[in-house]
Each structure stands twice: as structure tokens, then as C-alpha cells.
Enzyme design. Sequence first.
Site, PDB file in Angstrom:
ATOM      1  N   CYS A  10      -2.802 -18.913  -4.504  1.00  0.00           N
ATOM      2  CA  CYS A  10      -1.842 -18.057  -5.212  1.00  0.00           C
ATOM      3  C   CYS A  10      -1.187 -17.104  -4.227  1.00  0.00           C
ATOM      4  O   CYS A  10      -1.850 -16.562  -3.330  1.00  0.00           O
ATOM      5  CB  CYS A  10      -2.552 -17.233  -6.291  1.00  0.00           C
ATOM      6  SG  CYS A  10      -3.499 -18.198  -7.481  1.00  0.00           S
ATOM      7  N   CYS A  11       0.104 -16.874  -4.389  1.00  0.00           N
ATOM      8  CA  CYS A  11       0.793 -15.938  -3.512  1.00  0.00           C
ATOM      9  C   CYS A  11       0.358 -14.511  -3.832  1.00  0.00           C
ATOM     10  O   CYS A  11       0.058 -14.180  -4.978  1.00  0.00           O
ATOM     11  CB  CYS A  11       2.303 -16.079  -3.641  1.00  0.00           C
ATOM     12  SG  CYS A  11       2.973 -15.514  -5.226  1.00  0.00           S
ATOM     13  N   ARG A  63       0.813  -1.217   0.000  1.00  0.00           N
ATOM     14  CA  ARG A  63       0.000   0.000   0.000  1.00  0.00           C
ATOM     15  C   ARG A  63       0.844   1.263   0.000  1.00  0.00           C
ATOM     16  O   ARG A  63       0.326   2.358   0.180  1.00  0.00           O
ATOM     17  CB  ARG A  63      -0.932  -0.006   1.208  1.00  0.00           C
ATOM     18  CG  ARG A  63      -1.985  -1.117   1.149  1.00  0.00           C
ATOM     19  CD  ARG A  63      -2.789  -1.183   2.420  1.00  0.00           C
ATOM     20  NE  ARG A  63      -3.886  -2.146   2.317  1.00  0.00           N
ATOM     21  CZ  ARG A  63      -4.585  -2.600   3.345  1.00  0.00           C
ATOM     22  NH1 ARG A  63      -4.294  -2.185   4.573  1.00  0.00           N
ATOM     23  NH2 ARG A  63      -5.562  -3.468   3.177  1.00  0.00           N
ATOM     24  N   CYS A 116      12.280 -14.004  -8.875  1.00  0.00           N
ATOM     25  CA  CYS A 116      11.753 -14.429  -7.579  1.00  0.00           C
ATOM     26  C   CYS A 116      12.790 -15.134  -6.704  1.00  0.00           C
ATOM     27  O   CYS A 116      12.548 -15.349  -5.518  1.00  0.00           O
ATOM     28  CB  CYS A 116      10.543 -15.330  -7.786  1.00  0.00           C
ATOM     29  SG  CYS A 116       9.179 -14.513  -8.636  1.00  0.00           S
TER      30      CYS A 116
END
Length: 447
Positions: free
Chosen positions: A215-216, A22, A85
Site C-alpha cells: 500500500c502506498c 510530519r 490522486c
Amino acid sequence: MANSQRKSYVIGVGMTNFIKPRGQVDYPVMAREAVVKALLDIEKTYDVIQQVYVGYCFGDSTCGQRAVYQLGMTQIPVINVNNNCSTGSTALYLARQAVEFGIVDCALALGFEKMTSGSIANYYKDRTNPLDTTVSLLSETRGITNSPFAAQIFGNAGIEYCENYGATAEHMAKIGEKNHRHSANNPYAQFQNVYTLEQIKSSPQIFGPLTKLQCCPTSDGSAAVIVASEKFVIENNLQGQAIEIVAQAMATDSPDLLEKRSSIELAGADMTRKAAKQVYEQAGITADDIQVVELHDCFSSNELITYDALGLCKPGQAHKLVDSNDVTYGGKYVINPSGGLISKGHPLGATGLAQCAELVWQLRGWCTNRQVPNLKYALQHNIGLGGAVVVSVYKQAELQGKNNDDKTGWKRRFGYNPAIESRGITEQDFRKVCSKQISEYLLAAKL
């Protein structure tokens, strides 16, 4: 290992909460918390660090320097790392190499990410996409839809595994249920809610067998790991908390990616097979000797195919591990006690280092309500498309002068157990570990 190599040990770890992206916390703030905690863990100042490897995927060229200068401008090498990743574990791989080959006695691997909400997009439209081969093969084999790209890659891998070996979408949903259940005991996890299997299955569909709760998420967060030589460990009386990196291997894609036209290979399975084979040979063990695994479950389907690729089961029998409950507490392995990427979160640069932190806490015996019992060997798996995978094996150190294990060492170093309680850092914590050379101006500025 070659005779020129020395043993290396993880002596300090620290991490932040993984949170929704955020924009509320900037990367230097996250990085400071992770590094301060890792230094508190060894009760040393930043002056002992001789090299730094900083992993992140989203940021400008010298974010690493900006992140660590606040601890001290000690003029040591700071190397920025980006490997998709697997960025965090790549930073750890480099730090471990520097120690094992005698370049330094103490190195820091730091990872962080400040991400945007939603699926990861291709930001640079004016140059070749590094995954262009993957995109082409996806198009030629199973076609491309409007679903998130990564979900298509890993979802198709799960579909192919089901077609080949008789696994079902239910097995993948069970993996999602397990990892959310595990994360309820991890204070750093982005999600700590427990869901029933039916809730996992009925959550919004993302692609193929994958629902949202398999799902991540995108995440913000940071993690840090300090790696040291045996000489450094003994000289600083850190034997009780040191965790040995028994073996570590990095692999990239093989020709199978191009030749087999396989969705499983497109998801990087052969990289994992290669790296796993190397670490088992280096460590002189087999997969049967492992008790706990932190595995790159970016999607539940990837956890399923990776059981097979890591040799945790016979080829084609990953779903049988799920059916027999051999992937959770009470079974043969405990896989993703942290909740994994699915539930803990996945800030790309920090993920591999957070996996390491979890396994270090497990091997120290600090994890109480999520502790894996009778633990000797721990395995870490961190993969990035494009591609790279790092597989590591850890165990408690066997060192001269080691007295007892470190099950209560947190009392002196933190005053609370960081494995089961997440707290921020104080100004006093920061001042305790920043470089003795740092000026009062820099302290005041909190650079």
C-alpha cells in the site's frame, strides 16, 4: 492530432525527496525546491514561464500563487488544480494543452502536497461526498468494513481479478516486492528498503490480500515540469534535453461504473482503457512499443488490474506478466523503475509530475543503476477516484539542430546527476533562476 495543434516537449524537471508527513517542511519550501531545480535544468529564469498550473488536494484556494510568487510576481496566469490522486498529471495535461494550442510557448506544471499521517479521510462532513456513488456501490456489492476506504476499493478489485482470471494474492505480493526493490536505487523515494517476498506477505494486513508493504503511504513532497513549444526549444538550444509528449489523454468514468457492478470498474479500469486507447492511436503505436511505464500503483492490486487496462497484456493475463518477470529489468517492460507510489510515496498533487520526471530522466539516459536499456517510448499512468485518469506517452525529441543526446547534460546544469542523487537547493541556486524583476525585498523575505 488536429492540424491546429503543435508538438509539445518537456524541457525541465525537478522534485524534492518524498517524505513522511510530519509537518516539518511547508509547501512553499517544497515548491521552491522543485521549481528551482526545473529552471536550473533549462538554465533560464522564471521570466520565461508564461502560465502556471499548480496541483494540490489539501490546502486553501490560492496556495498556487503563494508557492510561485517567491520566484517572481510576473503577473502571469496561475491556475490551481485539484483532481484527487491524478492532480499532478492534470496540471501537466493543462500545461501541455496551453502549449500545443498556441496559447503560450512555455508553461510550468507544479504539484505539491503537505498531508496528515494515516489514511485519507473525508474532511467536509456538511456536504455531499464526491465519492458517494462509489461508496454506495461498494456497500451494495461487497460491503464496507472498517478498513481504509481506498484499500477496500482497490483490494476488492484485486479480489475480483483473482476470481475471474485465476490470479492469486501471491501475484500482488510479488508486485509489492518488485517496487520496493526498484526504489532502492531512487534517492527521492520515501522508502528505500528491499524486502523479501515473505516479508511483503507477512507485513500487517490492511484489507483482503493487501498487506502494509503493498500500500502506498501518505507523503509530503513536490515536483515540477516545464513544457515548451518546438519554437521555444529551438530558439533556446534545448533540443538535446527535450522529451516529446507524443500523446496524452484524459478520461473520466463511463457507465460501466454503475452498470457492471464490478469492483474492477469501481476502481476506474474503464477510464484507463479509454485513455490508453486514445494515446496509442494518437502516437501511432501499440503497447508492444513501450519499454518503461510509471504506473499508478496506489496498491499492488491496482498495478495488477492496470496491466490489463493499459493493454500491456491480453485481457485476464496480468498475472502471467508477473510470473514471467516481464514487469521488471530483463523482461518485456520495466514497470515503476522509481519504486512507484508503494515505495516512492504518494503526495497527491506531486505524484503525476514525479512520474513524468522519472520518465524524462530515463529517456535522457541519466538513470545509471536503474536505467531502462534501449529506450524509445515511455508511458505514464496516473488515476484518481471520482474520477479522472491521465495517460501519456513520451519519447526523445527529433528536432532540427539536435546534436547528441543529453546523457551528460547534468554536469553543466547541476554539477551532479539529479536522477541518481538528491540534493537540496542553495540560496545561489534560487537567485540564479528567480525573476529578474524580483525585488531585493522579496529575495530577503523568501516569500
